[in-house]
Design a protein around this motif. Structure first.
Motif, PDB file in Angstrom:
ATOM      1  N   HIS A 225       0.848  -1.194   0.000  1.00 25.78           N
ATOM      2  CA  HIS A 225       0.000   0.000   0.000  1.00 25.78           C
ATOM      3  C   HIS A 225       0.884   1.243   0.000  1.00 25.78           C
ATOM      4  O   HIS A 225       2.098   1.158   0.221  1.00 25.78           O
ATOM      5  CB  HIS A 225      -0.892   0.017   1.251  1.00 25.78           C
TER       6      HIS A 225
ATOM      7  N   HIS B  27       4.791   0.111   0.091  1.00 27.07           N
ATOM      8  CA  HIS B  27       5.497  -0.677   1.112  1.00 27.07           C
ATOM      9  C   HIS B  27       4.559  -1.733   1.672  1.00 27.07           C
ATOM     10  O   HIS B  27       3.352  -1.725   1.378  1.00 27.07           O
ATOM     11  CB  HIS B  27       6.067   0.236   2.212  1.00 27.07           C
TER      12      HIS B  27
ATOM     13  N   ASP C 155       0.820   5.144   1.914  1.00 32.91           N
ATOM     14  CA  ASP C 155       0.123   5.815   3.014  1.00 32.91           C
ATOM     15  C   ASP C 155      -0.688   6.991   2.458  1.00 32.91           C
ATOM     16  O   ASP C 155      -0.218   7.735   1.607  1.00 32.91           O
ATOM     17  CB  ASP C 155       1.120   6.270   4.076  1.00 32.91           C
TER      18      ASP C 155
END
Ligand SMILES: O=C(O)CCC(=O)C(=O)O
Ligand SMILES: [Fe+2]
Length: 323
Positions: free
Chosen positions: A192, A248, A194
């Motif tokens: 994903h 990440h 952030d």
């Protein structure tokens, strides 16, 4: 080759010394350059001499591990409840079994807002984590100033979006990832980016966080005394993708419980976000995103966590607003 691939490390000591010191001014300028370069290439970097005492971080991680080791009935006493006026409920939450992710967390907002639910045990939990939270909030302001200067923006620029109003809802979360098993695999957090402005990660010695760089997963090895910082989607959009909100994930390991803590610099839900003229019109580049209200994006992202789609490919991400 691991060292060559490791995250860039930036020493923030020059920002904690006297303004008038010429050596410190030069050291600041090169630290600012290093941060911008890291955010352009990785979207991630590490800092040392960041103003958050090492011993406070390790105590906070230990207390957090002690909380997660309590029986479920104890953790349920601070279970997150919907409808308390926050974007995501504060308190303890175990991700649903239909989620591809496998973790539990305790979420806290700025302590003075009064939204938090603190466990009674371990008993130093509240004061220790609040102190760590407060130190991270200070570091959050410093890093926003470093980024503003590094991107040629006026002082305080990013803080216009993230200012500490009661509705900006910066948050601090303690996380626990269960050991990988054959039955439920090794995904801790699936890949994903952030969604907010900035994330600070503090981790124990287990490892498992990985960043995607040039198509390869680079492990973010634990290094004592360092804090990992990454850019979120909102900074990526404002800078028209000059700075990168990197993909990440967290991989769980067999037989190992991972504990980490994240501090997230958030943006007021009412703010409208679009690429800044400094990175579009003024430099002859087309905007890479259309404008949107941050609160709308928060709602889309919440579905990923609480009502997850069948596959991670269907998760909402910032490409929803890409032009
Ligand atoms: O636990 C970690 O190391 C990272 C957590 C993370 O990526 C997130 O919560 O967005
Ligand atoms: Fe993340």
């Amino acid at each position: 080759m691991a060292a060559a691939k490791g995250l860039p490390m930036v020493d923030l000591a020059p920002f904690f010394t006297d303004d008038g010191d010429e050596g410190a001014r030069a050291a600041r300028a090169s630290a600012i350059e290093a941060v911008v370069e890291a955010c352009r290439t990785y979207g991630f970097f590490r800092v040392v001499n960041h103003g958050v005492p090492r011993e406070l971080v390790s105590r906070s991680l230990e207390l957090s591990a002690a909380f997660f080791a309590l029986p479920d009935e104890e953790k349920a006493k601070v279970a997150a409840e919907a409808g308390r006026g926050t974007p995501i409920p504060a308190g303890y939450f175990r991700l649903p079994s239909r989620s591809p992710d496998n973790a539990e967390y305790l979420l806290m907002y700025q302590p003075h807002l009064g939204h938090n639910l603190y466990p009674a045990e371990p008993h130093e939990f509240r004061e220790t984590l609040d102190e760590c939270h407060e130190k991270l909030a200070k570091l959050g302001v410093l890093v926003q100033e470093i980024l503003a200067e590094g991107m040629g923006l006026p002082p305080g620029f990013f803080r216009k979006y993230t200012a500490d109003s009661d509705s900006s809802f910066h948050f601090f979360a303690a996380l626990h990832y269960f050991p990988a098993t054959e039955e439920d695999g090794s995904v801790g957090l699936s890949k994903h980016e952030d969604g907010k402005a900035l994330t600070f990660v503090l981790q124990d010695t287990v490892g498992g966080l990985e960043v995607l760089k040039d198509g390869e997963w680079v492990p973010v090895e634990p290094i004592d005394g360092t804090i990992i910082i990454n850019i979120g989607d909102l900074i990526q959009v404002l800078t028209n993708k000059k700075l990168k909100s990197a993909t990440h994930r967290v991989v769980r390991k067999p037989g190992m419980h991972r504990h980490s803590m994240i501090y997230v610099v958030n943006v007021d839900a009412d703010k409208w976000i679009e690429p800044l003229p400094e990175f579009t019109d003024k430099v002859g580049k087309p905007p890479r995103y259309r404008w949107f209200r941050h609160g709308e994006y928060v709602e889309l992202r919440k579905r990923n966590k609480f009502d997850p789609p069948a596959t991670p490919e269907e998760f909402y991400n910032i490409n929803y607003y890409a032009i």
